[in-house]
Design an enzyme around this catalytic site. Structure first.
Site, PDB file in Angstrom:
ATOM      1  CG  ASP A 120      -2.015   0.993   1.130  1.00  0.00           C
ATOM      2  OD1 ASP A 120      -2.773   0.934   0.143  1.00  0.00           O
ATOM      3  OD2 ASP A 120      -2.100   1.875   2.009  1.00  0.00           O
TER       4      ASP A 120
ATOM      5  CE  LYS B 117      -1.322   5.203   1.491  1.00  0.00           C
ATOM      6  NZ  LYS B 117      -1.391   5.090   2.946  1.00  0.00           N
TER       7      LYS B 117
END
Ligand SMILES: NC(=O)c1ccc[n+]([C@@H]2O[C@H](COP(=O)([O-])OP(=O)(O)OC[C@H]3O[C@@H](n4cnc5c(N)ncnc54)[C@H](OP(=O)(O)O)[C@@H]3O)[C@@H](O)[C@H]2O)c1
Length: 383
Positions: A241, A245
């Site tokens: 995750d 980003k």
């Protein structure tokens, strides 16, 4: 069609305002919300609460024209009096994303915007077409910004060609102004040196609390019980995750990165990687020895362990647990706070920091709402 309970029934109708009668600058934006889940529902609440103020103070009318979930959708044409009703009844029809987008766009050249609050590939795949059709797209869904590079280029190209805007502030640290800060720095002529950050609230909390008094696995169980982790905590520990980003930020900075380009040091031991979730939860003690060794390494130099994502101007990107001096800005982050540090030509010696809660439906919805308002502010008046 069927009638089911829904909080949508209380969405207020556009009200005739002083603005609407006194000024020619009144703008109307047709809005469709995709994914009325945690973030989508919080956004609907925020839109509902802000509508009278936006209309009164900005002459901006946000006209909610539809909501679509994974299997069903509501279109305002099905139920024109809905907004005036208070009894929580709601008319729905089966989900059809193409029909939904066509309805939000309308035929009269009105301003139209779709908010994607799903985590769906099926929805993301349509962004280029929606943008090409002149529909603005705003989303906290990371799949557009960090998915296949080809699709990202298609999103950008469609946006440039049609003038429709794509904004995804809430994909990185929810409501914190991270993407916008990067854009503002670069658009005003600054030069990026690197971005470093604690982009995972879950890992920030775990690193803050882990001092060796309790095994890491016990802390992870506590974090899961508190709702700080994903249902499967390996999703947090894997670092993917955070890598997404970094890819989103890299692309915003003009660096054509893909997920595979990010060097990710997963914290998931190979013994846990392939296990079914229940078995994995039984075996969490597999984490304790490697984490204890890392903590000992940090403590030797009176440092702290922190989970850090890093991107530099040459497109090198990494996600890993690092040892930082106790004086470092990241050593003082609180609870589940995210911290992002920008080093640029202007902010070389004293970097620019953005810090605060980086997850949760309310702050994420607020980040999405702020994107929507930025687009709304730039709209020309249309009849
Ligand atoms: N929660 C956070 O704190 C947070 C923070 C930053 C970013 N985000 C991102 O925000 C997005 C939403 O997160 P969430 O926590 O609100 O998720 P959620 O509660 O699981 O809600 C997802 C929604 O998307 C809908 N959906 C799924 N597939 C769809 C499809 N094909 N067409 C239309 N709707 C579809 C679901 O419909 P059903 O109701 O029918 O299942 C549900 O309403 C995700 O991309 C997430 O990564 C969330």
């Amino acid at each position: 069609m069927n009638i089911v309970a829904s909080p949508l029934a209380e969405f207020p109708p556009p009200v005739a305002s002083v603005w609407s009668t006194r000024t020619a600058h009144r703008r109307t934006l047709a809005v469709g919300v995709i994914g009325p889940g945690r973030v989508g529902s919080a956004l609907l609440d925020q839109l509902r609460a802000a509508q009278p103020r936006l209309e009164r103070d900005m002459g901006l009318v946000l006209n909610l024209c539809g909501v679509v979930a994974s299997r069903r959708m509501w279109l305002d044409c099905d139920d024109p009096e809905l907004n005036a009703r208070q009894h929580r009844a709601q008319t729905w029809r089966p989900n059809d994303l193409d029909e939904f987008a066509a309805h939000i766009r309308g035929n009269e050249g009105r301003h139209a915007l779709l908010v994607d609050c799903s985590a769906s590939e099926e929805v993301t795949a349509r962004y280029p077409d929606w943008l090409a059709a002149g529909i603005h797209v705003v989303t906290p869904n990371k799949l557009g910004g960090s998915g296949p590079l080809e699709r990202w280029h298609a999103i950008r190209a469609a946006s440039v060609d049609s003038g429709a805007r794509f904004r995804c502030e809430a994909t990185v640290c929810a409501g914190l102004p991270v993407v916008q800060t990067l854009r503002d720095l670069l658009d005003t002529g600054d030069e990026l040196i690197d971005i470093e950050g604690m982009f995972s609230g879950t890992l920030a909390w775990l690193c803050n609390r882990y001092d060796g008094c309790r095994p890491f696995s016990a802390l992870l169980r506590e974090a899961r019980a508190l709702g700080y982790t994903e249902p499967d905590p390996r999703a947090d520990l894997s670092g993917i995750d955070v890598a997404r980003k970094l890819v989103i930020l890299a692309r915003e900075a003009g660096l054509p990165l893909s997920l595979a380009d990010v060097e990710v040091a997963s914290l998931v031991p190979s013994a846990l990687a392939e296990l079914p979730l229940e078995d994995c939860m039984q075996q969490l003690h597999e984490l304790d020895a490697p984490m204890s060794a890392k903590l000992a390494e940090a403590q030797v130099g009176s440092g702290v362990l922190r989970h850090v994502g890093r991107l530099d101007r040459d497109g090198r990107a990494s996600v890993r647990l690092v040892v930082l001096p106790a004086t470092h800005a990241f050593a003082h982050a609180r609870l589940t706070d995210n911290v992002v540090q920008f080093r640029t030509r202007r902010y070389r010696d004293n970097p620019l920091l953005v810090q605060g809660p980086g997850a949760g439906p309310e702050v994420t919805a607020a980040g999405v709402f702020a994107d929507l308002l930025r687009i709304a502010e730039s709209l020309e008046v249309r009849p």
